[in-house]
Design a protein around this motif. Structure first.
Motif, PDB file in Angstrom:
ATOM      1  N   CYS A 146       0.848  -1.208   0.000  1.00 29.30           N
ATOM      2  CA  CYS A 146       0.000   0.000   0.000  1.00 29.30           C
ATOM      3  C   CYS A 146       0.880   1.254   0.000  1.00 29.30           C
ATOM      4  CB  CYS A 146      -0.938   0.017   1.200  1.00 29.30           C
ATOM      5  SG  CYS A 146      -2.166  -1.298   1.115  1.00 29.30           S
ATOM      6  N   LYS A 148       0.374   4.145   0.980  1.00 31.80           N
ATOM      7  CA  LYS A 148       0.310   4.880   2.241  1.00 31.80           C
ATOM      8  C   LYS A 148       1.348   4.401   3.267  1.00 31.80           C
ATOM      9  CE  LYS A 148      -3.055   6.134   5.642  1.00 31.80           C
ATOM     10  NZ  LYS A 148      -4.348   5.963   6.210  1.00 31.80           N
ATOM     11  N   ASN A 176     -11.809  -2.692  -2.458  1.00 32.99           N
ATOM     12  CA  ASN A 176     -11.664  -1.241  -2.214  1.00 32.99           C
ATOM     13  C   ASN A 176     -11.593  -0.900  -0.720  1.00 32.99           C
ATOM     14  OD1 ASN A 176     -14.395  -1.831  -1.729  1.00 32.99           O
ATOM     15  ND2 ASN A 176     -14.937   0.331  -2.049  1.00 32.99           N
ATOM     16  N   PRO A 179      -6.505  -0.056   1.585  1.00 31.37           N
ATOM     17  CA  PRO A 179      -5.931   1.205   1.073  1.00 31.37           C
ATOM     18  C   PRO A 179      -5.215   0.983  -0.274  1.00 31.37           C
ATOM     19  CG  PRO A 179      -5.411   0.900   3.403  1.00 31.37           C
ATOM     20  CD  PRO A 179      -6.056  -0.364   2.948  1.00 31.37           C
ATOM     21  N   ALA A 180      -5.147   2.053  -1.093  1.00 28.96           N
ATOM     22  CA  ALA A 180      -4.660   1.947  -2.473  1.00 28.96           C
ATOM     23  C   ALA A 180      -3.290   1.259  -2.579  1.00 28.96           C
ATOM     24  CB  ALA A 180      -4.570   3.348  -3.080  1.00 28.96           C
ATOM     25  N   ASN A 182      -0.619  -0.889  -5.806  1.00 34.44           N
ATOM     26  CA  ASN A 182      -0.394  -1.151  -7.222  1.00 34.44           C
ATOM     27  C   ASN A 182      -1.224  -2.363  -7.635  1.00 34.44           C
ATOM     28  OD1 ASN A 182       0.477  -1.908  -9.733  1.00 34.44           O
ATOM     29  ND2 ASN A 182       2.676  -1.757  -9.247  1.00 34.44           N
ATOM     30  N   PHE A 183      -2.249  -2.130  -8.447  1.00 35.43           N
ATOM     31  CA  PHE A 183      -3.213  -3.196  -8.731  1.00 35.43           C
ATOM     32  C   PHE A 183      -2.604  -4.365  -9.510  1.00 35.43           C
ATOM     33  CE2 PHE A 183      -7.402  -5.028  -9.552  1.00 35.43           C
ATOM     34  CZ  PHE A 183      -7.948  -4.875  -8.293  1.00 35.43           C
TER      35      PHE A 183
END
Ligand code: ADP
Length: 469
Positions: A146, A148, A176, A179-180, A182-183
């Motif tokens: 993540c 973050k 979702n 936390p964001a 790299n997909f």
């Protein structure tokens, strides 16, 4: 070196099973060995939290998908557990009286996010983050993937698998909530088409441990779908046998007991505890007392107990007392048995820490016909309290109980989880009980076994040292 253990359970704050016992004792022994070992867990609304004082050390918000939750990190004050304890209080999600329930994905994901957000704010960050079971399994993924938590990438992570049956699966539709990241790396979360926190942790943690060496070997063949993953990651996996907290589990000092005793007074000490149990549960104290303590689930072989008890009670030569809860059909069957077998069998359906201690002290034999047993602590408590374990040869039971037919034997071991095997093992126990000098010798040998954390706490410290950058 500073270790932060992250766990859903920790004795005496919140306990469902052995996970709590381990997380409530291993850090204490690690601190005694000169490293700093702390625990962080969810803040539940229970007897412990309502009777202790906490200080708020962090007040913040976290994002879980579309939702925003406020949370506090609380530190336990004025209580000597042997380690520092932090609790994550998310009133909307975690401030409940139970540990596990139906919306665990959201609850434990929010817990893990709160822990990582808090670590980000710490000046003196942990050297090692030690995660326990799937409830904390997304921590190693988030720390490495993540955006973050980029600053936490260099902190080593250890995962301990206490039970691989439960993996925390949830649908990719909920991705979702994380936390964001790299997909392109979403595959790290996946196992068999679902997000699988335990699998993600096995992939992303720096080291993976299981709670006994035999369980580690068995997982390659039977791990509820994770066999090939564990085989693939075998080089970073190791089995470390659980220890027991000999400050809590000590018949000489155990305040729950009716009479405390030591190895030299075991006969009279156990007799008093047995008398109490037999009076309370209307059982015949002149017969050998067999007990079962645990979750009434397939893993523990609990579904076979009604038939086993029905068969063995026909001989009218033993007393049985059961403490546990779980599968409702099994609970009902076990309760119904009491009416039919008054005087020889009784049960307490539910959870009762004090009764468990008295049972380990008052019983003659402990039954553990487990299908799966990652380590098993009951047999270790039983041995310490002079109760001979009657166990199936699996996982940690295999590593800790030697059959009485072998040199140094301390228990009765059967190979299969079949009614016949279990009843045969009980018959062997009854025979042994008749030969009191031999019975006493075996009991003494079991009590002399040292299963304290002393040794295993060092094994964990060696693992941490091997990971230091
Ligand atoms: P598990 O697979 O359930 O974690 P373990 O043998 O590792 O099994 O640990 C079980 C722990 O939970 C032991 O401390 C045992 O005494 C305790 N325990 C299990 N069921 C009960 C119960 N119904 N009441 C009190 N203690 C229990």
């Amino acid at each position: 070196m500073k270790i932060l253990h992250i766990s859903a359970e920790c004795y005496p704050i919140a306990k469902v099973g052995g996970l709590a016992d381990v997380v409530g004792s291993l850090p204490k022994y690690q601190n005694k060995k000169g490293i700093i070992s702390q625990v962080i867990m969810p803040f539940y609304n229970n007897k412990f939290t309502s009777s202790h004082i906490f200080i708020d050390i962090c007040d913040a918000n976290l994002q879980l998908g579309e939702e925003n939750y406020s949370y506090k990190i609380k530190k336990l004050k004025n209580c000597n557990l042997g380690f520092e304890l932090f609790l994550v209080d998310i009133p909307e999600l975690l401030f409940k009286e139970y540990v596990y329930t139906y919306d665990d994905t959201e609850r434990f994901l929010a817990f893990q996010i709160a822990v990582l957000n808090w670590i980000l704010t710490l000046q003196n960050k942990p050297t090692i983050v030690h995660c326990h079971d799937h409830h904390t399994g997304l921590v190693p993924f988030m720390m490495t993937q993540c955006f973050k938590y980029d600053r936490l990438k260099m902190i080593s992570t250890v995962l301990t698998i206490h039970n691989a049956q439960y993996q925390g699966w949830f649908s990719h539709e909920k991705v979702n909530l994380i936390p964001a990241f790299n997909f392109n790396n979403v595959g790290l979360l996946d196992w068999d088409g679902n997000i699988n926190p335990l699998a993600a942790s096995i992939k992303c943690a720096w080291r993976v441990t299981t709670v006994s060496p035999s369980y580690m070997n068995e997982l390659i063949y039977s791990a509820n779908g994770l066999e090939t993953l564990l085989e693939h990651e075998a080089t970073k996996c190791v089995g470390v046998l659980n220890g027991i907290d000999t400050e809590v589990w000590n018949a000489e000092t155990d305040s729950y007991l009716i009479k405390q005793y030591k190895i030299t007074s075991v006969q009279s000490g156990k007799k008093k505890n047995k008398q109490y149990l037999c009076e309370q549960f209307k059982l015949d104290a002149t017969k050998p007392l067999f007990i079962f303590i645990g979750r009434l689930v397939g893993e523990k072989g609990a579904d076979l107990l009604p038939e086993v008890f029905n068969k063995t009670l026909l001989n009218n030569n033993i007393s049985i007392l059961l403490l546990g809860s779980g599968n409702e059909t099994v609970e009902q069957e076990l309760q119904d048995l009491s009416t039919k077998n008054k005087g020889n069998y009784n049960s307490y359906i539910g959870y009762n820490e004090k009764l468990a201690h008295i049972m380990y002290a008052g019983a003659d034999f402990l039954l553990m016909p487990s299908r799966v047993e990652p380590c098993g602590l009951n047999q270790l408590y039983a041995l310490k309290y002079g109760t001979i374990p009657v166990v199936r040869s699996i996982g940690g039971l295999k590593d800790t109980v030697i059959d009485i037919s072998k040199t140094g034997g301390i228990g009765i071991v059967h190979e299969e989880v079949k009614v016949e095997d279990i009843t045969n093992a009980i018959d062997r126990a009854v025979e042994l009980y008749k030969k009191q000098p031999e019975y006493k010798e075996i009991r003494k040998r079991g009590m002399q076994k040292n299963h304290s954390w002393e040794v295993s706490a060092t094994s964990y410290i060696n693992i941490y040292k091997s990971l230091k950058a």
